[in-house]
Design a protein around this motif. Structure first.
Motif, PDB file in Angstrom:
ATOM      1  N   TYR A  39     -10.744  -9.289   5.419  1.00 56.58           N
ATOM      2  CA  TYR A  39     -11.670  -8.463   6.188  1.00 56.58           C
ATOM      3  C   TYR A  39     -11.410  -6.990   5.878  1.00 56.58           C
ATOM      4  O   TYR A  39     -10.279  -6.562   5.733  1.00 56.58           O
ATOM      5  N   GLU A  40     -12.459  -6.197   5.811  1.00 55.19           N
ATOM      6  CA  GLU A  40     -12.320  -4.788   5.456  1.00 55.19           C
ATOM      7  C   GLU A  40     -11.658  -3.960   6.553  1.00 55.19           C
ATOM      8  O   GLU A  40     -11.029  -2.947   6.271  1.00 55.19           O
ATOM      9  N   HIS A  41     -11.810  -4.376   7.809  1.00 56.48           N
ATOM     10  CA  HIS A  41     -11.286  -3.571   8.917  1.00 56.48           C
ATOM     11  C   HIS A  41      -9.823  -3.876   9.247  1.00 56.48           C
ATOM     12  O   HIS A  41      -9.241  -3.225  10.096  1.00 56.48           O
ATOM     13  N   LEU A  42      -9.221  -4.835   8.587  1.00 55.96           N
ATOM     14  CA  LEU A  42      -7.816  -5.164   8.827  1.00 55.96           C
ATOM     15  C   LEU A  42      -6.941  -4.646   7.687  1.00 55.96           C
ATOM     16  O   LEU A  42      -7.390  -4.518   6.552  1.00 55.96           O
ATOM     17  N   ARG A  43      -5.681  -4.361   8.008  1.00 58.65           N
ATOM     18  CA  ARG A  43      -4.688  -3.929   7.016  1.00 58.65           C
ATOM     19  C   ARG A  43      -5.128  -2.704   6.248  1.00 58.65           C
ATOM     20  O   ARG A  43      -4.987  -2.617   5.028  1.00 58.65           O
ATOM     21  N   ILE A  44      -5.708  -1.731   6.929  1.00 59.32           N
ATOM     22  CA  ILE A  44      -6.111  -0.470   6.306  1.00 59.32           C
ATOM     23  C   ILE A  44      -4.868   0.408   6.179  1.00 59.32           C
ATOM     24  O   ILE A  44      -4.169   0.656   7.145  1.00 59.32           O
ATOM     25  N   ARG A  45      -4.581   0.850   4.981  1.00 56.78           N
ATOM     26  CA  ARG A  45      -3.432   1.717   4.742  1.00 56.78           C
ATOM     27  C   ARG A  45      -3.957   3.094   4.330  1.00 56.78           C
ATOM     28  O   ARG A  45      -4.370   3.283   3.192  1.00 56.78           O
ATOM     29  N   SER A  57       5.239  -3.477   6.777  1.00 51.38           N
ATOM     30  CA  SER A  57       5.616  -2.840   8.032  1.00 51.38           C
ATOM     31  C   SER A  57       7.122  -2.973   8.242  1.00 51.38           C
ATOM     32  O   SER A  57       7.809  -3.689   7.514  1.00 51.38           O
ATOM     33  N   ASN A  65       3.010 -12.394   8.001  1.00 51.21           N
ATOM     34  CA  ASN A  65       2.231 -11.159   7.854  1.00 51.21           C
ATOM     35  C   ASN A  65       1.669 -11.031   6.446  1.00 51.21           C
ATOM     36  O   ASN A  65       2.401 -11.099   5.471  1.00 51.21           O
ATOM     37  N   PRO A  68      -2.415  -6.241   2.215  1.00 54.89           N
ATOM     38  CA  PRO A  68      -3.856  -6.035   2.027  1.00 54.89           C
ATOM     39  C   PRO A  68      -4.502  -6.973   1.021  1.00 54.89           C
ATOM     40  O   PRO A  68      -5.672  -7.294   1.118  1.00 54.89           O
TER      41      PRO A  68
END
Length: 75
Positions: A39-45, A57, A65, A68
């Protein structure tokens, strides 16, 4: 008064907590790892973490975990 609440604690509360603990212990199952969906909205660095390679993390677990681009270890 106080004797009534002490008796209620010993006869009701402590056995109820013990039964809940036994139930949790006996019904525990390994749920496995969910499928990775990028998904684009998860794991944004937006910036790297200041430790390691910058992607993981502080409390990173490679089995649970995802990074990206997916999980590290493939089962």
């Amino acid at each position: 008064g106080m004797k009534q609440w002490r008796l209620a604690s010993y006869l009701v509360a402590f056995p109820a907590v013990a039964l809940c603990m036994v139930n949790a212990y006996l019904s525990h199952e390994d749920h496995g790892r969910p499928e990775f969906i990028p998904y684009e909205h998860l794991r944004i660095r937006t910036k790297r973490f200041p430790w390691g390679d910058g992607q993981k993390s502080l409390f990173h677990n490679p089995h649970v975990n995802a990074l990206p681009d997916g999980y590290e270890d493939v089962d």
